[in-house]
Design a protein around this motif. Structure first.
Motif, PDB file in Angstrom:
ATOM      1  N   PRO A   1      -1.455 -63.300 -43.459  1.00 44.62           N
ATOM      2  CA  PRO A   1      -2.294 -62.220 -43.983  1.00 44.62           C
ATOM      3  C   PRO A   1      -1.841 -60.866 -43.455  1.00 44.62           C
ATOM      4  O   PRO A   1      -1.206 -60.770 -42.403  1.00 44.62           O
TER       5      PRO A   1
ATOM      6  N   ASP B   1      -5.176 -59.806 -39.584  1.00 49.12           N
ATOM      7  CA  ASP B   1      -5.795 -61.022 -39.072  1.00 49.12           C
ATOM      8  C   ASP B   1      -6.558 -60.625 -37.813  1.00 49.12           C
ATOM      9  O   ASP B   1      -5.968 -60.273 -36.806  1.00 49.12           O
TER      10      ASP B   1
ATOM     11  N   THR C   1      -9.723 -62.418 -42.135  1.00 48.91           N
ATOM     12  CA  THR C   1      -8.418 -61.936 -42.577  1.00 48.91           C
ATOM     13  C   THR C   1      -8.582 -61.058 -43.810  1.00 48.91           C
ATOM     14  O   THR C   1      -9.567 -61.163 -44.545  1.00 48.91           O
TER      15      THR C   1
END
Lengths: 260, 342
Positions: free
Chosen positions: B9, B12, B40
Motif C-alpha cells: 500500500p 501503511d 492502509t
C-alpha cells in the motif's frame, strides 16, 4: 429595524407593541433556542440561576420556588436535578443544549423558535435531543419554528417546510410533499444535494454556482443564474409566492397552478 | 492482519498512538486522543474516516502530516518507515507528497494575498525551477473548476465564496503533485448546494491522478458517497472498517449501528426509529481499560469492561474491534463467524 411587513401573533401585530408589551411577549409567548449553547449560557452563572432568572422576571414567585421549577425543567429535558448547581463548563455540549431548551420551556410558551438547535452536536446526541423535543411537543402542545440547513433532518422532523433562498421564501408545503413533489427548481436541487445512506449509489451534482451576494441580488428570480430551467421572464420578473395546491405555495414562473 | 505482499500500500499506518499530557507535574494525566490506529491507504483510493467530535479523526491526520510527533506507532509511506528514516522533522519530500486540506476555507487562505500568490508559494518552495509558474497556476485553477483561471488568479480570498475558496485549497494541495491528500471535513462549512461539487472534484482527482485521499468527516452519507472504504472511529479508537457500501448495509459494531440509526433519514418516519443507546462519548483522560463503548453499549458483556477487543475479520475486508465477534470460548453463536486471514 424591520423595513416592512406584519408579524401577527394570535391576531395581534407584534410590530405595534411598545417595549413593555414586548418584554411581556418575549419568552412568555415566544421563546428561542439558539445554535451555540456555549454562547447562549452565561459561563459564570450556575444553571439554576440562569433558568430561575427567566421565571422570576415574568412571574411573582420566590427564588426558592423558581429553583424548584428549574429542577423540574431540568428533569423534563433529561438532566438530573442534582445538576442545578453546575456551571455550563461542567456540562457536555448535549447537556448544555438541553439546558438552553429548558430555559426556553420555562414559561411554557405556545411557540418556540429553534435556530439550528442541534447543528453543533454529534448525530447521536442530535437524534436524542430531537426525540425529546418531539416528545415534549406532543405532551405540552407547543408549536416550533425550526430553522435549519439540514433538509433531511427537516423532512423527518417537521409537519410543514418553508424553503428559503437568498432572503425569499420560495416554497412552502407539507414535509412529505416537499420530499415527494418538490416544485421549485431550487428545492429540487437542494434535495439532490444530500447523498442517500441506503440504496443505489447515484451521482449527485448539487446546484451549480454559488449563493448570491445579498447586497446586489440578481434581478428577477434570485435563483435564475443557477437555475437549470431559467427562461427569459425569470431574469426580469420576480415570481410571487402563490398557492398551487391546497397546502402548497411556490414562487416560480414555471410552475403551473393546479387550483382545485 | 491484512498483508499485501505483492502490491504494497501507498500508506501503511500501524499502531499509531497519541497521548497528550494534561495537568501539573504532580498530577500528570494523559488524554488518549488516538490509540493503536492501523489502516492502509492505496493509490487512487478514498478512505473515509468517520466519527463524532473527539473521536481522533483530526489527530490521525495531524500525525500523518507530521505536524506533531506520535507517542507510538509506525507510518510506512511507500515502503519506508518514515518515523525511523526521518525521525526529527519530516523531509520536504514527504511534506510535498502528503498534503492537507483544512475544514475552514476562510481561515486557511491569507486575506492579503491573491489566489495566484497562494498557488505560487508551494511551487516556489517545492520546485526550484521557476519559469512558467504563472502557467502552472492557471492550469491548477482550471483543474479545480475555477474558470476563467486568469480572472481567479488575480482575485483576493474575500472575493470568493466558501466553495470557491475550498477549491483554491485543493488547487494549492495539488500544486506540488502530492500522492496523498488528507482532507479534514472539507465540505462541512460549505453551503449545502455546493458540497457535491467539491466531492465530485475529489473523486475526479482520485481517478485521473491516482491520488490517495483520507477523507475525514462526521457525515456517514458523504463517506458512503466518495469513500471506497470507511473507517469508524470512537473515542480515539478505530472500531470498524469495511468497504463503504458493506459497512452501511451490514454494520457489525454496536457503535456503528447506533451511528447509522441516528442519521436523519427522510424516507423513514421519525417516530418509528429510536436511538438504542444514550449517553455521550466518555472522557479521554486516562480512560478505564476495556472497550471505550462499553459504558453505552446495549450488548455489553463483562469482558468488555476488562479488555480491549482485538481486531477480528467478520468477512473479507471487513474488520471490527468488538468482543461480540471474538472467538467465544463457550461456543456462543454469532451472526457471522470470523474469517481466517490469509
Amino acid at each position: 429595524m424591520i423595513t416592512g411587513g406584519e408579524i401577527l401573533f394570535k391576531g395581534q401585530d407584534v410590530l405595534d407593541m411598545d417595549s413593555a408589551a414586548l418584554q411581556a411577549f418575549r419568552w412568555r409567548d415566544v421563546s428561542m433556542v439558539f445554535q451555540s449553547a456555549l454562547n447562549a449560557l452565561n459561563p459564570v452563572m450556575r444553571i439554576k440561576d440562569q433558568i430561575a432568572d427567566v421565571i422570576v422576571r415574568h412571574e411573582q414567585i420566590s427564588k426558592e420556588a423558581a429553583y424548584e421549577r428549574a429542577a423540574d425543567l431540568l428533569e423534563t429535558v433529561g438532566i438530573e436535578r442534582s445538576r442545578l448547581d453546575s456551571y455550563p463548563r461542567e456540562l457536555s455540549g448535549g447537556m448544555r443544549q438541553r439546558v438552553v431548551i429548558a430555559i426556553a420551556l420555562a414559561l411554557r410558551p405556545p411557540l418556540m423558535i429553534m435556530d439550528e438547535p442541534t447543528t453543533a452536536l454529534d448525530v447521536v446526541v442530535q437524534k436524542d435531543i430531537l426525540q425529546q423535543i418531539e416528545h415534549l411537543k406532543q405532551e405540552m402542545g407547543f408549536s416550533i419554528l425550526f430553522i435549519t440547513h439540514d433538509l433531511s433532518l427537516m423532512v423527518e422532523f417537521s409537519d410543514r417546510i418553508g424553503i428559503m433562498y437568498a432572503g425569499k421564501l420560495v416554497e412552502l408545503a407539507p414535509a412529505k410533499e416537499i420530499l415527494d413533489q418538490p416544485l421549485n427548481p431550487y428545492t429540487q436541487g437542494l434535495l439532490g444535494s444530500f447523498p442517500p445512506l441506503v440504496g443505489e449509489k447515484i451521482r449527485l451534482t448539487g446546484i451549480p454556482g454559488s449563493p448570491p451576494d445579498l447586497a446586489a441580488p440578481p434581478a428577477g428570480c434570485r435563483f435564475h443564474p443557477r437555475c437549470p430551467l431559467a427562461e427569459a421572464r425569470c431574469r426580469d420578473l420576480e415570481p410571487a409566492l402563490r398557492q398551487v395546491r391546497p397546502a402548497h405555495w411556490v414562487a416560480c414562473h414555471l410552475v403551473e397552478g393546479v387550483h382545485e | 492482519m491484512i498483508t499485501q505482499a505483492a502490491n504494497q500500500p501507498l500508506l501503511d499506518v500501524r499502531g499509531l498512538t497519541k497521548h497528550f499530557p494534561v495537568g501539573g507535574l504532580m498530577r500528570r494525566r494523559h488524554v488518549h486522543a488516538l490509540n493503536q490506529a492501523s489502516f492502509t491507504l492505496d493509490r487512487g483510493q478514498v478512505v473515509a474516516l468517520v466519527g463524532e467530535s473527539g473521536s481522533g479523526k483530526s489527530t490521525t491526520a495531524r500525525l500523518l502530516t507530521r505536524l506533531m510527533p506520535p507517542t507510538a506507532g509506525e507510518i510506512i509511506f511507500d515502503g519506508q518507515d518514515i518515523l525511523k528514516t526521518e525521525p526529527r522533522k519530516a523531509s520536504a519530500a514527504y511534506r510535498r507528497q502528503v498534503q492537507m486540506i483544512f475544514q475552514d476555507p476562510f481561515g486557511s487562505l491569507n486575506p492579503v494575498h491573491t489566489i495566484g500568490h497562494h498557488l505560487e508559494r508551494p511551487l516556489h518552495i517545492h520546485r526550484a525551477e521557476a519559469g512558467n509558474i504563472r502557467e502552472q497556476v492557471l492550469e491548477l485553477l482550471a483543474t479545480v473548476g475555477l474558470n476563467p483561471p486568469a480572472d481567479f488568479a488575480d482575485r483576493y480570498p474575500y472575493e470568493l465564496s466558501g466553495g470557491q475558496r475550498q477549491r483554491v485549497s485543493i488547487a494549492r494541495a495539488l500544486a506540488v503533485n502530492p500522492r496523498i491528500i488528507l482532507a479534514d471535513e472539507p465540505i462541512s462549512m460549505l453551503d449545502v448546494s455546493i458540497r457535491m461539487g467539491v466531492l465530485n472534484l475529489i473523486e475526479r482527482l482520485k481517478e485521473e491522478r491516482g491520488i490517495g485521499f483520507l477523507y475525514i468527516t462526521h457525515d456517514l452519507a458523504s463517506a458512503r458517497y466518495i469513500g471506497d472504504r470507511t473507517i469508524v472511529m470512537y473515542a480515539g479508537h478505530m472500531v470498524e472498517s469495511a468497504e463503504s457500501a458493506e459497512l452501511m448495509q451490514a454494520p457489525a459494531h454496536p457503535y456503528t449501528q447506533l451511528l447509522l440509526s441516528a442519521v436523519p433519514n427522510p424516507q423513514a418516519g421519525f417516530a418509528q426509529r429510536t436511538v438504542q443507546a444514550r449517553g455521550e462519548v466518555p472522557s479521554l483522560v486516562d480512560p478505564p481499560p476495556g472497550c471505550p463503548f462499553a459504558a453505552r453499549c446495549p450488548k455489553v458483556m463483562d469482558i468488555c469492561r476488562q479488555a480491549m477487543p482485538a481486531r477480528t475479520a467478520v468477512s473479507a475486508g471487513h474488520w471490527v474491534h468488538c468482543h461480540l465477534y471474538q472467538d467465544a470460548p463457550a461456543g456462543e453463536t454469532h451472526d457471522r463467524s470470523p474469517i481466517a486471514v490469509h
